[in-house]
Structures are given as C-alpha cells and as structure tokens.
Design an enzyme around this catalytic site. Structure first.
Site, PDB file in Angstrom:
ATOM      1  N   ASP A  74      -8.010  -5.120   0.088  1.00  0.00           N
ATOM      2  CA  ASP A  74      -8.554  -5.948  -0.981  1.00  0.00           C
ATOM      3  C   ASP A  74      -8.149  -7.410  -0.894  1.00  0.00           C
ATOM      4  OD1 ASP A  74     -10.045  -4.046  -2.245  1.00  0.00           O
ATOM      5  OD2 ASP A  74      -8.318  -3.244  -3.326  1.00  0.00           O
ATOM      6  N   HIS A  77       0.855  -1.186   0.000  1.00  0.00           N
ATOM      7  CA  HIS A  77       0.000   0.000   0.000  1.00  0.00           C
ATOM      8  C   HIS A  77       0.883   1.224   0.000  1.00  0.00           C
ATOM      9  CE1 HIS A  77      -3.235   2.767   0.965  1.00  0.00           C
ATOM     10  NE2 HIS A  77      -4.045   1.806   0.593  1.00  0.00           N
TER      11      HIS A  77
HETATM   12  N1  CMC Z   1       4.134  -7.603  -5.006  1.00  0.00           N
HETATM   13  C1  CMC Z   1       5.473  -7.598  -5.184  1.00  0.00           C
HETATM   14  N2  CMC Z   1       6.253  -6.510  -5.031  1.00  0.00           N
HETATM   15  C2  CMC Z   1       5.650  -5.362  -4.659  1.00  0.00           C
HETATM   16  C3  CMC Z   1       4.262  -5.295  -4.461  1.00  0.00           C
HETATM   17  C4  CMC Z   1       3.492  -6.472  -4.629  1.00  0.00           C
HETATM   18  N3  CMC Z   1       2.176  -6.448  -4.447  1.00  0.00           N
HETATM   19  N4  CMC Z   1       3.923  -4.028  -4.112  1.00  0.00           N
HETATM   20  C5  CMC Z   1       5.063  -3.341  -4.099  1.00  0.00           C
HETATM   21  N5  CMC Z   1       6.112  -4.141  -4.430  1.00  0.00           N
HETATM   22  C6  CMC Z   1       7.541  -3.774  -4.471  1.00  0.00           C
HETATM   23  C7  CMC Z   1       7.857  -2.934  -5.691  1.00  0.00           C
HETATM   24  O1  CMC Z   1       8.257  -3.760  -6.782  1.00  0.00           O
HETATM   25  C8  CMC Z   1       8.982  -2.092  -5.158  1.00  0.00           C
HETATM   26  O2  CMC Z   1      10.143  -2.879  -5.086  1.00  0.00           O
HETATM   27  P1  CMC Z   1      11.607  -2.200  -5.327  1.00  0.00           P
HETATM   28  O3  CMC Z   1      11.767  -1.217  -4.213  1.00  0.00           O
HETATM   29  O4  CMC Z   1      12.554  -3.342  -5.277  1.00  0.00           O
HETATM   30  O5  CMC Z   1      11.535  -1.538  -6.674  1.00  0.00           O
HETATM   31  C9  CMC Z   1       8.565  -1.788  -3.724  1.00  0.00           C
HETATM   32  O6  CMC Z   1       7.771  -2.932  -3.342  1.00  0.00           O
HETATM   33  C10 CMC Z   1       7.756  -0.515  -3.528  1.00  0.00           C
HETATM   34  O7  CMC Z   1       6.626  -0.583  -4.406  1.00  0.00           O
HETATM   35  P2  CMC Z   1       6.032   0.660  -5.171  1.00  0.00           P
HETATM   36  O8  CMC Z   1       5.318   0.174  -6.404  1.00  0.00           O
HETATM   37  O9  CMC Z   1       7.090   1.700  -5.352  1.00  0.00           O
HETATM   38  O10 CMC Z   1       5.003   1.193  -4.094  1.00  0.00           O
HETATM   39  P3  CMC Z   1       3.801   2.138  -4.389  1.00  0.00           P
HETATM   40  O11 CMC Z   1       3.507   2.833  -3.125  1.00  0.00           O
HETATM   41  O12 CMC Z   1       4.053   2.979  -5.593  1.00  0.00           O
HETATM   42  O13 CMC Z   1       2.619   1.118  -4.785  1.00  0.00           O
HETATM   43  C11 CMC Z   1       0.762  -0.323  -4.669  1.00  0.00           C
HETATM   44  C12 CMC Z   1       1.591   0.734  -3.929  1.00  0.00           C
HETATM   45  C13 CMC Z   1      -0.517  -0.588  -3.858  1.00  0.00           C
HETATM   46  C14 CMC Z   1       0.336   0.233  -6.037  1.00  0.00           C
HETATM   47  C15 CMC Z   1       1.599  -1.611  -4.849  1.00  0.00           C
HETATM   48  O14 CMC Z   1       1.972  -2.099  -3.580  1.00  0.00           O
HETATM   49  C16 CMC Z   1       0.859  -2.680  -5.643  1.00  0.00           C
HETATM   50  O15 CMC Z   1       0.880  -2.661  -6.875  1.00  0.00           O
HETATM   51  N6  CMC Z   1       0.167  -3.636  -4.943  1.00  0.00           N
HETATM   52  C17 CMC Z   1      -0.609  -4.652  -5.607  1.00  0.00           C
HETATM   53  C18 CMC Z   1      -1.949  -4.047  -6.043  1.00  0.00           C
HETATM   54  C19 CMC Z   1      -2.894  -3.849  -4.894  1.00  0.00           C
HETATM   55  O16 CMC Z   1      -3.104  -4.738  -4.056  1.00  0.00           O
HETATM   56  N7  CMC Z   1      -3.545  -2.661  -4.873  1.00  0.00           N
HETATM   57  C20 CMC Z   1      -4.591  -2.351  -3.875  1.00  0.00           C
HETATM   58  C21 CMC Z   1      -4.217  -1.231  -2.964  1.00  0.00           C
HETATM   59  S1  CMC Z   1      -5.378  -1.140  -1.591  1.00  0.00           S
HETATM   60  C22 CMC Z   1      -6.814  -0.552  -2.295  1.00  0.00           C
HETATM   61  C23 CMC Z   1      -6.735   0.902  -2.549  1.00  0.00           C
HETATM   62  O17 CMC Z   1      -6.802   1.673  -1.569  1.00  0.00           O
HETATM   63  O18 CMC Z   1      -6.593   1.281  -3.724  1.00  0.00           O
END
Ligand code: CMC
Length: 429
Positions: free
Chosen positions: A365, A308
């Site tokens: 989720d 998240h």
């Molecule tokens: N699986 C594997 N790796 C992950 C995941 C995941 N679900 N989420 C983040 N990472 C890794 C990402 O690859 C990165 O690694 P590195 O530092 O080595 O490059 C690190 O963790 C940080 O991730 P980020 O993408 O920079 O983090 P963010 O804050 O931009 O993204 C997120 C947050 C929710 C988009 C992401 O965690 C994600 O895509 N999760 C899966 C989708 C999901 O479950 N979304 C629902 C969110 S809750 C409902 C809502 O409020 O929308």
C-alpha cells in the site's frame, strides 16, 4: 516415518503429528489436543503462530519475499498475465486454455448490468458516505436479487453463476458509487471493452462524451488488481472463510471481507498512506518529525504503508508497484511532490535503527495510492479498488473452504472474568 511433537501435560504424554506443506512448511496438528488432555487448548492472540487451514491457492515466504499464486511467481503474473486470467487461475486452480478464457470473459460481460432497483439505494446515502460502507451493503444486497444463490451448497452451475455475477457487477457498482459522490448520471457498461477498460470508462466517463481509455492506465490498473489478487489467510480472507463456514451466502461472506479490508491496518492503509504523505507535505515536508512520531510509543501514529505481519524482508508487491508508480507518473507527465516525499521517507526509514530492528519495510500500500491518485481516483476510493482486486482471492478461498467441508469456525477462549456470584438487586448496589 512421519514426524511428531511430543507434549507432556500432567500424566498425559501425547505425540502430535506434524504436517508438511508442498514448500516444506511445517505445522503441529493439534486437532486431538483438547480431547486427549481433558480440556487443554492453545491460545495465540492475533494468530501469529496459528495456521487456520491448509490451502493450495497462494504461497508466500515472508522472510524471502516470495509470493506465488497457484505456484506462479507474482512477478511473472504481473508482467505477462491479465487480471481476469489471474482471477480464473485463482478460482479454478489452473491457467485457462484460450477457449476456457474466452468463455469466462464472455460470461462476465454478459452479467455486467446491475438490477435497476438497486439504484434506489443511492438516494438514501449522503453525498459524503464512505465508498467502502456503500460497497459492503451493495454487495450483500445483491443476494436479494438472486434468492437461488442463498444456499452456498447449490449446484455447480449456480455456484459458478454467483461467482461470475460478483466479478461482473462489482466494477459497475463501484462506478455507481463514484457517480453518487459527483452527482453525475451513471454510465452503463460497454461489453465490447475489456474488464479494466470498461471499469475506467464507467468510473471516469460521462454520458455526454466519448471516453478514450489510455493503455498506460489500463495496464497500471490491471497490474494493481493482479498484485492484490490473493494473499493467503490475511484478515479479510480469514473473515470470508469464517463467515462462509457458517454457510452464509457467498454475497454475505464477500461483504464481510470488504468490512475487514476497510480497516487502516489492512486494506485501508492505501488511503491512510496518501493522507499521511499529504500531512507531511502540508507540514512543510519535515519527514524526520513524522519518523520520530512513529517511533514514539506514547503516540498512536504509525508510518502507514510500513510493516507487514508476514513480510519481514521485503514485500515483493511493493517492489513491482514502485517501478509502476514511476512509469505511470512519467507517462502522464505528473510531478507529484507526494511521490518524492514517499521516496525520501522510505530511504530514511530503511536506515533507521527502529525500523531495521523490527523488519519494517514498505508494503503493497505504500506506493499503490500514488498510482491511484495520479490516475485521478479520489482517496476514499483506494480501498474499494483493493477490494476489486482481492475479490477473486476471496472467492477462491471460499470455494476451497466449502469443497474441503470445513467445520464452522469457532475458536475457544480462556475466560478471565468473575467467578460465579449472586445477582444484587439494584437498590442494594
Ligand atoms: N510504524 C511504526 N511502528 C510500527 C509499524 C509502523 N507502521 N508497524 C509496526 N510497528 C512496530 C510496532 O509498534 C511494534 O513495535 P514494538 O515491538 O516496539 O512493540 C513492532 O513494530 C511490531 O508491530 P506489530 O504491530 O506487533 O506487528 P503486526 O504484525 O501485528 O502488524 C501491521 C502488522 C501491518 C498491522 C503493522 O505493521 C501496521 O500497523 N502497519 C501500518 C499499517 C499498514 O501499512 N497496513 C497495511 C498492511 S499491507 C496490506 C494488507 O495486506 O493488508
């Protein structure tokens, strides 16, 4: 004495004020930066460090796993309040008195019908149209039936009427979307029923039979809607605010929020979680293989329902939902192998260095889809249910933005394209 942050840029030294929220959150106010430094702006792709507004609606502390609506802890609201009470709270700022709540509920009941002409939309959609695409266009199209509502700066009475119409008609429209996919006739609202019971009856009931609502399901659905009610400046809410800041109609702003929510990195994750759990199940339940794929940077696969942007400890909504999922499946006597896979996956991921190091925990989720599935909702409806829960939050945030007289949202950029060059005729390229 008020705090400031001093920045030096060339010959300019500037004291930028620090603003402090009621929970002691601090931000550097850069609103005078560009004017005082001859053009310097800030850049923060994805807004990881940038507050877009002050807001008195939702407080969350991602490090401590705190979520409160208007000061009330989500745990208390999920346990003791009812979704429409929470909707009232979010939109109006205070919990309603009994009298105010009765009026609010009866106003909503009065507007549950949708103009019959809107049914014609459904003849144009193919049977397998995604419900989010339909919901987005139907909500925007409601504006066509209420031309008085197009100007969002109208009287308070008209603004309130639009809010009531949105809250009242969204469940009816969602159930029409469902009936389109099954080919069954629509079921009209029964205004004697509560908000959630009425929705479940329109969604699952048939004109041929009496529909008996199950209290366990009504309670689970009500809780899920409350948990999704608001979540400060997330992607869809920021979208609602930015579209609204152009003074587009509220219907259009909400439709834009629905579009943003559709994405699998946002609300669409609840559908993606079930698809992922199903894929693991179909693959023989080899969880480690999927964990390895999530860690592999050359593979675009991510563990859906994990991670998240703001929660870096735990998502308090996920804790509540996990307990609810057990309760619902227990009471319905459902033994879902996907719930078992979800629990094992969570256990393994929470011990895995990759996920621990990056503070990746199950989010709201991760378990919501399991409950929706147990209740009989089709997978592609899950994000629509998220939208129904988020509607009061979007409305509240839009109202707050309008009342604050926020200027149109218009970020700056740093241009990185070609410098000026002369046009070259096509035969000379
Ligand atoms: N699986 C594997 N790796 C992950 C995941 C995941 N679900 N989420 C983040 N990472 C890794 C990402 O690859 C990165 O690694 P590195 O530092 O080595 O490059 C690190 O963790 C940080 O991730 P980020 O993408 O920079 O983090 P963010 O804050 O931009 O993204 C997120 C947050 C929710 C988009 C992401 O965690 C994600 O895509 N999760 C899966 C989708 C999901 O479950 N979304 C629902 C969110 S809750 C409902 C809502 O409020 O929308």
């Amino acid at each position: 004495m008020s705090e400031t942050v001093n920045i030096k840029y060339g010959d300019t030294s500037l004291d930028l004020p620090v603003i402090t929220g009621t929970e002691n959150e601090k931000a550097i106010d850069i609103s005078k930066l560009r004017a005082s430094t001859n053009g310097l702006v800030t850049i923060d792709v994805g807004y990881k460090n940038t507050g877009s507004t002050t807001s008195a609606i939702t407080f969350l502390d991602g490090e401590k796993g705190i979520l409160r609506y208007r000061g009330y802890p989500i745990e208390q609201l999920a346990k003791d309040a009812d979704f429409l009470e929470v909707a009232y709270l979010l939109i109006n700022g205070e919990l309603p008195s009994q009298n105010d709540f009765d009026t609010f509920k009866s106003d909503i009941s009065l507007h549950t019908l949708v103009h019959e002409d809107l049914k014609h939309f459904f003849t144009a959609y193919p049977l397998n149209a995604h419900p989010m695409g339909m919901l987005c266009s139907l909500i925007c199209s409601l504006s066509a039936y209420y031309p008085d509502s197009l100007d969002p700066n109208r009287s308070d009475a008209e603004k309130n009427l639009t809010v009531v119409r949105l809250l009242a008609k969204m469940p009816t429209l969602i159930s029409w979307i469902q009936k389109k996919s099954t080919g069954h006739p629509i079921v009209y609202p029964d205004n004697k029923l509560g908000y959630v019971a009425n929705f479940l009856r329109m969604f699952f009931g048939q004109r041929t039979d009496e529909y008996f609502t199950d209290d366990v399901l009504v309670d689970a659905m009500d809780t899920l809607l409350i948990l999704h009610g608001d979540h400060e400046q997330n992607c869809s809410t920021s979208t609602v605010r930015i579209v609204g800041s152009a003074h587009a109609p509220l219907y259009a702003s909400i439709a834009a929020g629905i579009s943003a929510l559709w994405g699998p990195r946002h609300g669409g994750a609840n559908q993606a979680v079930i698809e992922m759990l199903q894929a693991i199940h179909n693959d023989g339940g080899n969880i480690d293989k999927f964990i390895d794929r999530a860690k592999d940077k050359s593979d675009p696969f991510r563990l859906m329902g994990f991670g998240h942007r703001v929660y870096k400890n735990f998502d308090p909504r996920a804790k509540i939902i996990k307990v609810k999922a057990d309760e619902v499946l227990d009471k319905l006597g459902i033994d879902d192998p996907l719930l078992e896979i979800a629990k094992k996956l969570e256990e393994i991921a929470l011990k895995d260095e990759y996920f621990v190091k990056r503070n990746l925990y199950p989010n709201v989720d991760f378990y919501s889809g399991i409950i929706y599935k147990a209740m009989g909702f089709p997978t592609d409806m899950f994000t629509v249910l998220f939208a129904l829960g988020r509607l009061p939050g979007w409305i509240a945030q839009h109202r707050e933005m309008m009342e604050a007289g926020q200027p149109i949202g218009r970020p700056r950029q740093i241009y990185t394209g070609s410098n000026e060059r002369d046009y070259v005729a096509i035969n000379k390229r």
